[in-house]
Design a protein around this motif. Structure first.
Motif, PDB file in Angstrom:
ATOM      1  N   GLU A  51      36.989-139.501  70.424  1.00 14.97           N
ATOM      2  CA  GLU A  51      37.493-139.216  69.090  1.00 14.97           C
ATOM      3  C   GLU A  51      37.266-140.385  68.148  1.00 14.97           C
ATOM      4  O   GLU A  51      37.093-141.521  68.574  1.00 14.97           O
ATOM      5  CB  GLU A  51      38.989-138.865  69.132  1.00 14.97           C
ATOM      6  CG  GLU A  51      39.904-140.020  69.502  1.00 14.97           C
ATOM      7  CD  GLU A  51      40.103-140.135  70.998  1.00 14.97           C
ATOM      8  OE1 GLU A  51      41.014-140.893  71.404  1.00 14.97           O
ATOM      9  OE2 GLU A  51      39.366-139.471  71.734  1.00 14.97           O
ATOM     10  N   TYR A  52      37.255-140.070  66.858  1.00 16.52           N
ATOM     11  CA  TYR A  52      37.075-141.098  65.838  1.00 16.52           C
ATOM     12  C   TYR A  52      38.296-142.004  65.836  1.00 16.52           C
ATOM     13  O   TYR A  52      39.428-141.535  65.803  1.00 16.52           O
ATOM     14  CB  TYR A  52      36.908-140.438  64.471  1.00 16.52           C
ATOM     15  CG  TYR A  52      36.698-141.400  63.328  1.00 16.52           C
ATOM     16  CD1 TYR A  52      35.464-141.983  63.104  1.00 16.52           C
ATOM     17  CD2 TYR A  52      37.729-141.708  62.467  1.00 16.52           C
ATOM     18  CE1 TYR A  52      35.259-142.850  62.058  1.00 16.52           C
ATOM     19  CE2 TYR A  52      37.540-142.578  61.408  1.00 16.52           C
ATOM     20  CZ  TYR A  52      36.298-143.140  61.206  1.00 16.52           C
ATOM     21  OH  TYR A  52      36.113-144.002  60.156  1.00 16.52           O
ATOM     22  N   ARG A  59      31.041-148.167  62.162  1.00 19.56           N
ATOM     23  CA  ARG A  59      31.512-146.930  61.542  1.00 19.56           C
ATOM     24  C   ARG A  59      32.001-147.201  60.129  1.00 19.56           C
ATOM     25  O   ARG A  59      32.684-148.185  59.867  1.00 19.56           O
ATOM     26  CB  ARG A  59      32.655-146.313  62.359  1.00 19.56           C
ATOM     27  CG  ARG A  59      32.274-145.887  63.754  1.00 19.56           C
ATOM     28  CD  ARG A  59      33.445-145.203  64.432  1.00 19.56           C
ATOM     29  NE  ARG A  59      34.584-146.106  64.562  1.00 19.56           N
ATOM     30  CZ  ARG A  59      34.785-146.915  65.602  1.00 19.56           C
ATOM     31  NH1 ARG A  59      33.914-146.944  66.581  1.00 19.56           N
ATOM     32  NH2 ARG A  59      35.850-147.689  65.658  1.00 19.56           N
ATOM     33  N   VAL A 148      35.620-135.239  62.970  1.00 16.75           N
ATOM     34  CA  VAL A 148      34.736-136.390  63.045  1.00 16.75           C
ATOM     35  C   VAL A 148      35.440-137.660  62.586  1.00 16.75           C
ATOM     36  O   VAL A 148      35.224-138.738  63.128  1.00 16.75           O
ATOM     37  CB  VAL A 148      33.475-136.137  62.187  1.00 16.75           C
ATOM     38  CG1 VAL A 148      32.596-137.372  62.132  1.00 16.75           C
ATOM     39  CG2 VAL A 148      32.682-134.965  62.755  1.00 16.75           C
ATOM     40  N   PRO A 191      30.639-126.987  62.036  1.00 18.59           N
ATOM     41  CA  PRO A 191      30.380-128.369  62.457  1.00 18.59           C
ATOM     42  C   PRO A 191      28.953-128.612  62.927  1.00 18.59           C
ATOM     43  O   PRO A 191      28.513-129.756  62.986  1.00 18.59           O
ATOM     44  CB  PRO A 191      31.377-128.581  63.600  1.00 18.59           C
ATOM     45  CG  PRO A 191      31.705-127.218  64.097  1.00 18.59           C
ATOM     46  CD  PRO A 191      31.624-126.315  62.904  1.00 18.59           C
ATOM     47  N   GLU A 197      26.323-132.277  59.043  1.00 17.89           N
ATOM     48  CA  GLU A 197      25.902-133.570  59.583  1.00 17.89           C
ATOM     49  C   GLU A 197      25.478-134.511  58.462  1.00 17.89           C
ATOM     50  O   GLU A 197      25.845-135.698  58.448  1.00 17.89           O
ATOM     51  CB  GLU A 197      24.746-133.373  60.562  1.00 17.89           C
ATOM     52  CG  GLU A 197      24.258-134.672  61.188  1.00 17.89           C
ATOM     53  CD  GLU A 197      23.098-134.460  62.147  1.00 17.89           C
ATOM     54  OE1 GLU A 197      22.644-135.461  62.747  1.00 17.89           O
ATOM     55  OE2 GLU A 197      22.649-133.308  62.289  1.00 17.89           O
ATOM     56  N   ASN A 200      28.589-135.598  56.416  1.00 20.40           N
ATOM     57  CA  ASN A 200      29.414-136.514  57.224  1.00 20.40           C
ATOM     58  C   ASN A 200      28.820-137.925  57.188  1.00 20.40           C
ATOM     59  O   ASN A 200      29.537-138.919  57.011  1.00 20.40           O
ATOM     60  CB  ASN A 200      29.507-136.031  58.665  1.00 20.40           C
ATOM     61  CG  ASN A 200      30.495-134.898  58.843  1.00 20.40           C
ATOM     62  OD1 ASN A 200      31.336-134.640  57.990  1.00 20.40           O
ATOM     63  ND2 ASN A 200      30.394-134.198  59.968  1.00 20.40           N
TER      64      ASN A 200
END
Length: 284
Positions: A51-52, A59, A148, A191, A197, A200
């Motif tokens: 997980e984020y 990041r 995300v 997603p 993508e 994001n």
């Protein structure tokens, strides 16, 4: 008799021949080997979190003072944040009609859009948890999901014509700021879509500049109309030349965001965030 000697007891005379001397070195070696195997098993079996876990060395979104912040010289400067380049996007600026103050921006890519706003936050605590709680309380149809960017919100929005548009709301906490993104279209519901993508990655690539001016938590960080990289470089060069020649008025070239907070009554509610303002510029 069982394998481990549980059963009828032998006489001492019968048992003595079966007893072998204990090799303490072998026992110690076996115990050390077993401990090493156990430790090795724990290391191998431990899986990294998928997980984020917030911003990090690899990041974003980023802060201008992050050690590994990307080179944003070629990003579009909006004052509160710098937007990376993405071929095929359209940029729309949200501004107060009366004062023309810039309040935020919306990126359109394919059939998806991403609305971006940067808020001031407390020095020691994040803001997204509180904002998310307020949105959940105010919108009964909202729900939390793992996404995300950590805990995200799914929020259906009723628009003109009786239609319902699904949105996905993301918040990321940085040093004294929170960046909020509202995704709609495919980027909100699919997603696996290339649009999801792309947006994001776009959101994660934004670089935020909080500034040093005093702002209350939840104040929008002041913005200015977009300044392209070439304009910013030209303004910087002109300012440096002006200082060298004693022309102080070159310092007034728009290169900095306005001072002070934007008043709260200029902020747009979530239910109206999908309305589109006039096109300001387009990046291809």
């Amino acid at each position: 008799m069982g394998l481990f000697g549980f059963g009828k007891k032998k006489s001492k005379k019968e048992a003595e021949p079966a007893v072998e001397p204990v090799d303490e070195d072998k026992v110690a070696a076996a115990e050390a080997n077993a401990a090493a195997k156990a430790e090795s098993a724990e290391t191998v079996l431990a899986e990294p979190a998928s997980e984020y876990q917030g911003r990090g060395e690899e990041r974003g979104p980023w802060d201008v003072n992050d050690e590994d912040v990307p080179d944003y010289d070629d990003y579009l400067d909006l004052g509160a944040y710098y937007l990376p380049f993405l071929r095929g996007i359209q940029l729309r600026i949200k501004a107060n009609r009366a004062t023309q103050q810039v309040l935020g921006s919306t990126i359109t890519f394919g059939s998806s859009s991403l609305e971006i706003e940067a808020f001031a936050a407390p020095k020691t605590l994040g803001l997204w948890d509180d904002v998310r709680g307020d949105l959940l309380e105010a919108n009964k149809a909202a729900s939390e999901v793992d996404g995300v960017f950590g805990t995200e919100l799914k929020l259906p929005v009723n628009v003109k014509g009786g239609k319902t548009v699904n949105t996905r709301i993301v918040g990321v906490d940085g040093p004294r700021w929170m960046l909020r993104g509202i995704f709609s279209g495919k980027a909100a519901i699919d997603p696996d879509s290339p649009e999801t993508e792309a947006l994001n990655k776009f959101f994660a690539g934004i670089v935020v500049e909080r500034g040093e001016e005093p702002l209350a938590p939840r104040d929008l960080i002041p913005m200015h109309p977009p300044v392209a990289p070439a304009e910013r470089k030209a303004a910087k060069a002109a300012a440096e030349a002006g200082e060298a020649n004693g022309k102080e008025h070159f310092k007034d070239i728009p290169d900095n965001k306005p001072k002070g907070p934007l008043s709260q009554d200029q902020q747009t509610e979530v239910k109206t965030t999908l309305s589109r303002g006039p096109m300001f510029s387009e990046v291809r």
